[in-house]
Design a protein around this motif. Structure first.
Motif, PDB file in Angstrom:
ATOM      1  N   GLY A 143       4.442 -16.497 -26.223  1.00 22.03           N
ATOM      2  CA  GLY A 143       4.565 -17.922 -26.492  1.00 22.03           C
ATOM      3  C   GLY A 143       4.183 -18.227 -27.926  1.00 22.03           C
ATOM      4  N   ASP A 144       4.333 -19.505 -28.310  1.00 17.82           N
ATOM      5  CA  ASP A 144       3.986 -19.900 -29.674  1.00 17.82           C
ATOM      6  C   ASP A 144       2.500 -19.736 -29.944  1.00 17.82           C
ATOM      7  OD1 ASP A 144       3.610 -22.084 -27.813  1.00 17.82           O
ATOM      8  OD2 ASP A 144       3.317 -23.415 -29.526  1.00 17.82           O
ATOM      9  N   VAL A 145       1.660 -19.902 -28.898  1.00 13.76           N
ATOM     10  CA  VAL A 145       0.220 -19.729 -29.083  1.00 13.76           C
ATOM     11  C   VAL A 145      -0.116 -18.259 -29.334  1.00 13.76           C
ATOM     12  CG1 VAL A 145      -2.014 -19.872 -27.899  1.00 13.76           C
ATOM     13  CG2 VAL A 145      -0.413 -21.793 -27.803  1.00 13.76           C
ATOM     14  N   GLU A 146       0.522 -17.363 -28.608  1.00 16.38           N
ATOM     15  CA  GLU A 146       0.315 -15.930 -28.841  1.00 16.38           C
ATOM     16  C   GLU A 146       0.730 -15.547 -30.257  1.00 16.38           C
ATOM     17  OE1 GLU A 146      -0.507 -11.815 -28.005  1.00 16.38           O
ATOM     18  OE2 GLU A 146      -1.113 -13.677 -27.008  1.00 16.38           O
ATOM     19  N   LEU A 147       1.867 -16.081 -30.700  1.00 21.52           N
ATOM     20  CA  LEU A 147       2.305 -15.815 -32.067  1.00 21.52           C
ATOM     21  C   LEU A 147       1.265 -16.301 -33.067  1.00 21.52           C
ATOM     22  CD1 LEU A 147       4.511 -14.934 -34.082  1.00 21.52           C
ATOM     23  CD2 LEU A 147       5.485 -17.245 -33.857  1.00 21.52           C
ATOM     24  N   ALA A 148       0.763 -17.513 -32.867  1.00 19.23           N
ATOM     25  CA  ALA A 148      -0.249 -18.055 -33.777  1.00 19.23           C
ATOM     26  C   ALA A 148      -1.515 -17.204 -33.763  1.00 19.23           C
ATOM     27  CB  ALA A 148      -0.576 -19.499 -33.385  1.00 19.23           C
ATOM     28  N   TRP A 149      -1.937 -16.765 -32.562  1.00 15.76           N
ATOM     29  CA  TRP A 149      -3.140 -15.933 -32.456  1.00 15.76           C
ATOM     30  C   TRP A 149      -2.986 -14.668 -33.291  1.00 15.76           C
ATOM     31  CZ3 TRP A 149      -8.009 -16.353 -30.983  1.00 15.76           C
ATOM     32  CH2 TRP A 149      -8.736 -15.200 -30.695  1.00 15.76           C
ATOM     33  N   ARG A 150      -1.804 -14.063 -33.246  1.00 17.39           N
ATOM     34  CA  ARG A 150      -1.582 -12.815 -33.972  1.00 17.39           C
ATOM     35  C   ARG A 150      -1.410 -13.023 -35.471  1.00 17.39           C
ATOM     36  NH1 ARG A 150       0.193  -7.904 -30.550  1.00 17.39           N
ATOM     37  NH2 ARG A 150      -0.053  -8.685 -28.424  1.00 17.39           N
ATOM     38  N   LEU A 151      -1.144 -14.254 -35.879  1.00  9.52           N
ATOM     39  CA  LEU A 151      -0.944 -14.537 -37.293  1.00  9.52           C
ATOM     40  C   LEU A 151      -2.186 -15.121 -37.972  1.00  9.52           C
ATOM     41  CD1 LEU A 151       2.660 -16.071 -37.287  1.00  9.52           C
ATOM     42  CD2 LEU A 151       1.955 -13.816 -38.098  1.00  9.52           C
ATOM     43  N   ARG A 152      -3.294 -15.172 -37.259  1.00  5.25           N
ATOM     44  CA  ARG A 152      -4.514 -15.741 -37.861  1.00  5.25           C
ATOM     45  C   ARG A 152      -4.894 -14.973 -39.131  1.00  5.25           C
ATOM     46  NH1 ARG A 152      -9.024 -14.922 -34.044  1.00  5.25           N
ATOM     47  NH2 ARG A 152      -7.863 -12.985 -33.724  1.00  5.25           N
ATOM     48  N   ARG A 153      -5.443 -15.718 -40.077  1.00  6.52           N
ATOM     49  CA  ARG A 153      -5.849 -15.134 -41.355  1.00  6.52           C
ATOM     50  C   ARG A 153      -7.365 -15.167 -41.481  1.00  6.52           C
ATOM     51  NH1 ARG A 153      -1.577 -18.572 -45.094  1.00  6.52           N
ATOM     52  NH2 ARG A 153       0.312 -17.380 -44.571  1.00  6.52           N
ATOM     53  N   PRO A 154      -7.948 -14.206 -42.168  1.00  5.64           N
ATOM     54  CA  PRO A 154      -9.401 -14.233 -42.364  1.00  5.64           C
ATOM     55  C   PRO A 154      -9.818 -15.429 -43.208  1.00  5.64           C
ATOM     56  CG  PRO A 154      -8.491 -12.058 -42.834  1.00  5.64           C
ATOM     57  CD  PRO A 154      -7.329 -12.983 -42.700  1.00  5.64           C
ATOM     58  N   HIS A 155     -10.959 -16.028 -42.837  1.00  5.77           N
ATOM     59  CA  HIS A 155     -11.540 -17.110 -43.622  1.00  5.77           C
ATOM     60  C   HIS A 155     -12.219 -16.489 -44.842  1.00  5.77           C
ATOM     61  CE1 HIS A 155     -14.070 -20.512 -44.744  1.00  5.77           C
ATOM     62  NE2 HIS A 155     -13.398 -21.270 -43.883  1.00  5.77           N
ATOM     63  N   HIS A 156     -12.041 -17.111 -46.017  1.00  2.00           N
ATOM     64  CA  HIS A 156     -12.582 -16.524 -47.253  1.00  2.00           C
ATOM     65  C   HIS A 156     -14.101 -16.425 -47.235  1.00  2.00           C
ATOM     66  CE1 HIS A 156     -13.764 -20.567 -48.534  1.00  2.00           C
ATOM     67  NE2 HIS A 156     -12.562 -20.970 -48.189  1.00  2.00           N
ATOM     68  N   ALA A 157     -14.755 -17.318 -46.456  1.00  2.00           N
ATOM     69  CA  ALA A 157     -16.220 -17.321 -46.458  1.00  2.00           C
ATOM     70  C   ALA A 157     -16.802 -16.270 -45.525  1.00  2.00           C
ATOM     71  CB  ALA A 157     -16.741 -18.702 -46.072  1.00  2.00           C
ATOM     72  N   THR A 158     -16.100 -15.978 -44.437  1.00  2.00           N
ATOM     73  CA  THR A 158     -16.654 -15.077 -43.420  1.00  2.00           C
ATOM     74  C   THR A 158     -15.922 -13.752 -43.328  1.00  2.00           C
ATOM     75  OG1 THR A 158     -15.220 -15.954 -41.665  1.00  2.00           O
ATOM     76  CG2 THR A 158     -17.319 -17.086 -42.037  1.00  2.00           C
ATOM     77  N   GLY A 159     -14.701 -13.704 -43.825  1.00  2.00           N
ATOM     78  CA  GLY A 159     -13.891 -12.502 -43.665  1.00  2.00           C
ATOM     79  C   GLY A 159     -13.278 -12.366 -42.290  1.00  2.00           C
ATOM     80  N   GLU A 160     -13.511 -13.351 -41.417  1.00  2.00           N
ATOM     81  CA  GLU A 160     -12.975 -13.339 -40.055  1.00  2.00           C
ATOM     82  C   GLU A 160     -12.099 -14.575 -39.842  1.00  2.00           C
ATOM     83  OE1 GLU A 160     -13.364 -10.981 -37.838  1.00  2.00           O
ATOM     84  OE2 GLU A 160     -14.730  -9.780 -39.071  1.00  2.00           O
ATOM     85  N   PRO A 161     -11.105 -14.490 -38.954  1.00  2.00           N
ATOM     86  CA  PRO A 161     -10.321 -15.687 -38.651  1.00  2.00           C
ATOM     87  C   PRO A 161     -11.190 -16.782 -38.030  1.00  2.00           C
ATOM     88  CG  PRO A 161      -9.236 -13.710 -37.818  1.00  2.00           C
ATOM     89  CD  PRO A 161     -10.620 -13.303 -38.224  1.00  2.00           C
TER      90      PRO A 161
END
Length: 483
Positions: free
Chosen positions: A106-124
């Motif tokens: 689904g579109d939510v699964e696609l979004a989950w897989r496309l998450r980008r790391p946050h510059h402050a934490t290095g994690e999505p």
């Protein structure tokens, strides 16, 4: 699947042959994003009306292939299907995908897989997820208001507010996301793993899509899979706690309940008009943290206080301080047509809860008022009305029924509340004339101190464009009574 995206960071979309099932709110953004990533995108849609034609033209201008009037056959060489949430699992396209060994997201699964790391934490950015039969939008908006009051960059996303794809790909990253998820979206999200999540309630709905109540509940329960901090459940709805018990979560994840009464250990609840927390405090055996007053919740109907407690639990799981819960709830105002006070006429209150489109939602709305003239009816979608009417019988002053399935409610009233006077809006009336007639009839039944409540327990499309138009026309008719 050659070149298949396998994880959160997925650099190998280029040349991947992706079929997007369905144009519309989620299909067009998904196709646009995938095309931008270098995938070879084909969109299929069974419709070919003016809306689909216009959307297709926009996508074709980008270089996306669009097939209208054919939503059943799988394009050759498809390696991944990304579906709009409304497409049921029984659709022939998915049978063809399964036979070919092609995964469906689904579109939510696609979004989950496309998450980008946050510059402050290095994690999505973590996701705080909300699902349930009723109350999702209000709860996720309350949650976003609380997170904002705590100084976090956030948004209400998913079925509400910002597109989840836009949110995860935003140029300026979010700190945390408040994510509303439907059972449809959860069904198609196999790798989703929220930070914390809540199932607000479970009642029969969308059974035509899922095929059974068990399948519907299981889809809702997917929101708990892989939670890392808290699985939040409703103590008044044992089905939600059972879903927590069945979930596979990360070690250390806790079950946290919410209740309209005094909270037990690891719960949030209400004591002397205060929302309190016995879950996220250092000494929860002997102490609780005051979060807010019931009067800080707008409106302070019981089911809305429950929504506030659920939102507070997720915010506290994320680490928000008590003061931010209070400030966020004070700042929040619900969307239109959700138990909204419209006007008072001759000491009778007129309340628009047109969003109560199923019996479970209507029951919560009716429970908020001691003496009600009830406006109900529309498309029942196969729902049973007996439990709703039996539970509200002692607070009904009268009932005004309209719509295609009004006889279901009339029959339930005859069985469980035969003393309640009933007026029906005749067949053939729709739109403003029908609502004007219904409101005038309700005014004739009401007495000072009563509430005329639009809580239809049904969908609206037999008589109105949508629940929003139904509520707007109710408000116009009620205000007309006041001159």
């Amino acid at each position: 699947m050659s070149g298949a995206p396998a994880g959160v960071a997925t650099p190998d979309w280029k040349g991947l042959r992706v079929t997007v099932a369905g144009l519309g709110v989620s299909g067009v953004p998904a196709a646009t994003v995938l095309h931008g990533l270098g995938a070879v995108v084909t969109v299929v849609d069974g419709g070919d009306g003016p809306r689909q034609v216009a959307q297709a033209e926009g996508l074709r201008a980008l270089g996306v292939t669009v097939r209208l009037g054919d939503g059943a056959s799988l394009p050759a060489d498809t390696e991944l299907v990304v579906t709009s949430p409304g497409w049921a699992p029984s659709s022939p396209l998915f049978a063809a995908a399964e036979a070919a060994g092609v995964p469906v997201w689904g579109d939510v699964e696609l979004a989950w897989r496309l998450r980008r790391p946050h510059h402050a934490t290095g994690e999505p950015a973590p996701w705080l997820a909300v699902t349930g039969t009723n109350g999702k939008t209000t709860t996720v908006q309350m949650l976003a208001a609380i997170l904002t009051a705590a100084g976090r960059r956030t948004a209400a996303v998913g079925n509400v507010g910002v597109s989840v794809l836009d949110a995860v790909l935003a140029e300026e990253p979010y700190d945390v996301l408040a994510v509303e998820l439907s059972s449809y979206q959860l069904h198609w999200s196999p790798s989703l793993r929220p930070h914390s999540a809540v199932v607000l309630n479970i009642a029969a709905d969308h059974l035509d899509w899922h095929g059974s109540m068990a399948a519907y509940a299981a889809a809702k329960g997917r929101v708990y899979e892989g939670n890392t901090v808290a699985c939040v459940y409703n103590t008044a709805d044992p089905a939600t706690e059972e879903l927590v018990r069945e979930a596979e979560v990360e070690e250390g994840c806790r079950a946290v309940g919410f209740t309209l009464g005094p909270p037990a250990l690891s719960q949030l609840g209400v004591v002397d008009g205060l929302l309190v927390d016995r879950a996220f405090v250092p000494d929860r055996q002997r102490a609780a943290a005051e979060l807010a007053s019931v009067e800080d919740v707008h409106p302070a109907a019981p089911h809305n206080v429950a929504n506030a407690l659920a939102a507070a639990a997720l915010a506290r799981a994320y680490g928000v301080e008590p003061r931010a819960v209070r400030d966020g709830l004070r700042a929040f105002r619900p969307d239109a047509h959700r138990i909204a006070h419209v006007t008072d006429v001759d000491a009778v209150a007129y309340v628009d809860d047109s969003k109560a489109t199923n019996p479970h939602a209507a029951a919560a709305s009716l429970a908020a008022y001691p003496s009600v003239v009830w406006l109900a009816g529309g498309l029942a979608k196969g729902a049973d009305m007996d439990a709703l009417v039996a539970g509200a019988a002692d607070r009904l002053r009268g009932a005004v029924l309209m719509g295609a399935d009004r006889q279901l409610i009339r029959a339930a009233l005859a069985r469980h509340a035969p003393q309640v006077p009933v007026i029906e809006v005749p067949d053939g009336q729709t739109g403003a004339p029908a609502m004007d007639a219904a409101v005038r009839a309700a005014a004739g039944l009401a007495q000072p101190g009563d509430t005329v409540l639009l809580a239809p327990a049904c969908a609206s499309m037999d008589m109105f464009t949508d629940y929003g138009e139904r509520g707007d026309l109710f408000a116009v008719a009620a205000r007309a009574l006041a001159g």
